[in-house]
Design a protein around this motif. Structure first.
Motif, PDB file in Angstrom:
ATOM      1  N   MET A 161       0.862  -1.189   0.000  1.00 25.77           N
ATOM      2  CA  MET A 161       0.000   0.000   0.000  1.00 25.77           C
ATOM      3  C   MET A 161       0.893   1.232   0.000  1.00 25.77           C
ATOM      4  O   MET A 161       2.105   1.133   0.128  1.00 25.77           O
ATOM      5  N   ASP A 162       0.275   2.401  -0.125  1.00 24.43           N
ATOM      6  CA  ASP A 162       1.047   3.632   0.011  1.00 24.43           C
ATOM      7  C   ASP A 162       1.569   3.734   1.437  1.00 24.43           C
ATOM      8  O   ASP A 162       0.936   3.232   2.371  1.00 24.43           O
ATOM      9  N   PRO A 163       2.709   4.396   1.618  1.00 28.49           N
ATOM     10  CA  PRO A 163       3.170   4.635   2.985  1.00 28.49           C
ATOM     11  C   PRO A 163       2.118   5.411   3.784  1.00 28.49           C
ATOM     12  O   PRO A 163       1.278   6.098   3.205  1.00 28.49           O
ATOM     13  N   LEU A 164       2.195   5.288   5.085  1.00 26.30           N
ATOM     14  CA  LEU A 164       1.329   6.076   5.968  1.00 26.30           C
ATOM     15  C   LEU A 164       1.906   7.488   6.051  1.00 26.30           C
ATOM     16  O   LEU A 164       3.079   7.668   6.367  1.00 26.30           O
ATOM     17  N   THR A 165       1.077   8.480   5.742  1.00 26.93           N
ATOM     18  CA  THR A 165       1.521   9.877   5.779  1.00 26.93           C
ATOM     19  C   THR A 165       0.749  10.607   6.868  1.00 26.93           C
ATOM     20  O   THR A 165      -0.480  10.515   6.928  1.00 26.93           O
TER      21      THR A 165
END
Ligand code: ZN
Length: 160
Positions: A29-33
């Protein structure tokens, strides 16, 4: 640039329990931002990320006190079924938002269903657990004025 208050930080992470079982992960998944320094992530993880640089990898064990808190048996209640109104198909594992005395919302999970009563648990799923994070810092940038004003990061135009 280093992680500090009002930086927007992106991390890849894997969260495991005491037995090494994966609870959650950003893999695939996309990194956690998130916006650093505003309590948007649990304190134990936020503190550990302070002053880190892009590419740094860290392993952090977070106690319940710095994570999602200790389990509180007072948050487990049997509720008369009629309080659920017309909802007839209530099952274990369902979640409801309920108002609390101080006008906040608590998410409760159904843990037991009987004919006349439903038992709900308001503890966070991860309450009482020591959490083991394997984290890599992917990106750090300055927050925009709008993000600082809102107290959270804006990702890809999204606004959660
Ligand atoms: Zn916003």
């Amino acid at each position: 640039m280093k992680v500090a208050k009002h930086k927007v930080v992106s991390i890849d992470y894997k969260l495991t329990d005491d037995d090494g079982e994966t609870i959650d992960s950003s893999e695939g998944m996309d990194p956690l931002t998130y916006l650093h320094g505003e309590g948007n992530i649990i304190p134990g993880l936020e503190n550990a990320l302070d002053d880190k640089s892009v590419g740094e990898q860290l392993n952090v064990s977070v106690s319940p006190a710095d994570g999602y808190g200790e389990r509180d048996d007072k948050l487990v209640h049997a509720v008369p079924r009629e309080q659920f109104g017309d909802e007839s198909d209530i099952e274990v594992g369902m979640r409801f938002r309920v108002p609390t005395e101080n006008d906040e919302e608590l998410v409760v999970a159904v843990v037991d269903v009987k004919d006349d009563a439903i038992t709900v648990d308001g503890n966070h799923d991860l309450a009482g657990m020591t959490l083991h994070f394997d984290v890599t810092v992917r990106e750090i940038r300055d927050a925009t004025e709008e993000e600082i004003a809102h107290g959270h990061a804006h990702v890809g135009g999204d606004h959660d």
